[in-house]
Design a protein around this motif. Structure first.
Motif, PDB file in Angstrom:
ATOM      1  N   ALA A   1       0.833  -1.203   0.000  1.00  0.00           N
ATOM      2  CA  ALA A   1       0.000   0.000   0.000  1.00  0.00           C
ATOM      3  C   ALA A   1       0.866   1.251   0.000  1.00  0.00           C
ATOM      4  O   ALA A   1       0.449   2.306  -0.482  1.00  0.00           O
ATOM      5  CB  ALA A   1      -0.916   0.009   1.224  1.00  0.00           C
ATOM      6  N   LEU A   2       2.085   1.129   0.545  1.00  0.00           N
ATOM      7  CA  LEU A   2       2.986   2.275   0.563  1.00  0.00           C
ATOM      8  C   LEU A   2       3.351   2.718  -0.848  1.00  0.00           C
ATOM      9  O   LEU A   2       3.768   3.861  -1.055  1.00  0.00           O
ATOM     10  CB  LEU A   2       4.260   1.931   1.339  1.00  0.00           C
ATOM     11  CG  LEU A   2       4.057   1.483   2.798  1.00  0.00           C
ATOM     12  CD1 LEU A   2       5.377   1.043   3.407  1.00  0.00           C
ATOM     13  CD2 LEU A   2       3.432   2.590   3.615  1.00  0.00           C
ATOM     14  N   LEU A   3       3.187   1.829  -1.828  1.00  0.00           N
ATOM     15  CA  LEU A   3       3.463   2.143  -3.228  1.00  0.00           C
ATOM     16  C   LEU A   3       2.183   2.300  -4.039  1.00  0.00           C
ATOM     17  O   LEU A   3       2.243   2.438  -5.259  1.00  0.00           O
ATOM     18  CB  LEU A   3       4.320   1.023  -3.853  1.00  0.00           C
ATOM     19  CG  LEU A   3       5.627   0.677  -3.142  1.00  0.00           C
ATOM     20  CD1 LEU A   3       6.281  -0.521  -3.826  1.00  0.00           C
ATOM     21  CD2 LEU A   3       6.555   1.871  -3.132  1.00  0.00           C
ATOM     22  N   GLY A   4       1.029   2.248  -3.363  1.00  0.00           N
ATOM     23  CA  GLY A   4      -0.242   2.283  -4.080  1.00  0.00           C
ATOM     24  C   GLY A   4      -0.554   0.971  -4.759  1.00  0.00           C
ATOM     25  O   GLY A   4      -1.413   0.905  -5.638  1.00  0.00           O
ATOM     26  N   ALA A   5       0.142  -0.104  -4.370  1.00  0.00           N
ATOM     27  CA  ALA A   5      -0.016  -1.406  -5.012  1.00  0.00           C
ATOM     28  C   ALA A   5      -0.451  -2.472  -4.017  1.00  0.00           C
ATOM     29  O   ALA A   5      -0.187  -3.656  -4.210  1.00  0.00           O
ATOM     30  CB  ALA A   5       1.299  -1.819  -5.667  1.00  0.00           C
ATOM     31  N   GLY A   6      -1.128  -2.050  -2.955  1.00  0.00           N
ATOM     32  CA  GLY A   6      -1.526  -2.995  -1.923  1.00  0.00           C
ATOM     33  C   GLY A   6      -2.871  -3.637  -2.203  1.00  0.00           C
ATOM     34  O   GLY A   6      -3.491  -3.435  -3.251  1.00  0.00           O
ATOM     35  N   VAL A   7      -3.306  -4.423  -1.246  1.00  0.00           N
ATOM     36  CA  VAL A   7      -4.653  -4.994  -1.269  1.00  0.00           C
ATOM     37  C   VAL A   7      -5.151  -4.992   0.169  1.00  0.00           C
ATOM     38  O   VAL A   7      -4.383  -5.235   1.101  1.00  0.00           O
ATOM     39  CB  VAL A   7      -4.672  -6.414  -1.875  1.00  0.00           C
ATOM     40  CG1 VAL A   7      -3.871  -7.400  -1.033  1.00  0.00           C
ATOM     41  CG2 VAL A   7      -6.110  -6.907  -2.079  1.00  0.00           C
TER      42      VAL A   7
END
Length: 281
Positions: free
Chosen positions: A133-139
């Motif tokens: 999520a820190l990269l905008g790529a989390g779930v």
């Protein structure tokens, strides 16, 4: 306390209790998505962190949670599980008076615990994001209690969607399985990368080359998984030529109990999530 700056009527303030990395990623996603920074309030006891949040993101920062939640319709609890009870107790009177939408990203803390610590009935969404999520790529796995209406669910989903994909879980008892699968999951991939790198070096490759080969292989495979639309089993089949090198490796994994080991690891993480919940009660 200074008065809130003017804001559009449709942008009710949202308060983050805790300004650590995950909170920063969510706040950053909201701001990037177009939310006015002056409608975001962050409580953070560490002065240097407050100053960084204000300077980098333009949000309003406060030393105490009580200041941050004043006037906010949504409260996001982003503190460590071990201090959640104390933080909630300090906000219980305000929670009962204002009935905010409560969103918690604390691992292992149940909705029943949050309601009890906040003094009674509350609309609560329990969320389990992961570190990408820190990269905008989390779930993020999400579960809402019955007091959260459709608007509240939409607000919670929009908040967590700023950090990646979201998945609604109907049964809260399964949230520990979310933790075991995706919450802890990035570490499983990191372990695989570590093992691949070490094995490549053992085969004689230079360390720098081994790292690049391992990391780019994992990155490329992840992109194929997320962008191709194909099931993992089908992608694996396509790259496994009969009697080839990949088949030799896959057979070695399977002979070593790879699937069983993964299942046991996720079960252990799931079980530990439940234990942590009971430990904080």
């Amino acid at each position: 306390m200074p008065a809130d700056p003017p804001r559009s009527p449709d942008a009710a303030p949202i308060a983050f209790i805790g300004g650590g990395n995950m909170a920063r990623s969510l706040v950053g996603g909201l701001v990037t998505g177009g939310r006015a920074p002056d409608t975001i309030r962050v409580a953070e006891p560490v002065a240097a962190v407050r100053e960084s949040l204000a300077a980098d993101l333009g949000v309003r920062v406060f030393a105490t949670a009580a200041e941050a939640v004043d006037g906010a319709g949504t409260w996001v609890f982003a503190v460590k599980p071990q201090v959640m009870r104390e933080v909630c107790a300090g906000l219980a009177d305000a929670a009962q008076a204002t009935r905010p939408l409560v969103v918690s990203i604390a691992a292992g803390i149940t909705i029943a615990q949050l309601e009890r610590w906040l003094g009674g009935a509350a609309g609560v969404v329990r969320a389990m994001p992961n570190t990408p999520a820190l990269l905008g790529a989390g779930v993020t796995g999400l579960h809402a209690n019955a007091r959260v209406d459709a608007d509240g669910r939409a607000a919670a989903q929009a908040l967590l969607a700023s950090a990646g994909k979201t998945v609604w879980i109907d049964d809260e008892a399964l949230m520990d399985a979310v933790t075991g699968t995706s919450g802890s999951g990035p570490a499983y991939v990191f372990l695989l990368a570590e093992a691949m790198e070490d094995a490549a070096v053992a085969e004689g490759l230079p360390p720098e080359a081994a790292r690049t080969l391992a990391l780019q292989t994992i990155l490329g495979a992840a992109r194929m998984l997320t962008e191709s639309g194909e099931a993992p089993a089908e992608l694996r089949r396509r790259v496994t030529s009969p009697n080839g090198t990949t088949q030799a490796a896959i057979e070695t994994f399977e002979a070593g109990g790879f699937r069983t080991l993964v299942a046991q690891a996720i079960a252990a993480a799931t079980r530990r999530g439940g234990e942590l919940s009971r430990a904080h009660d």
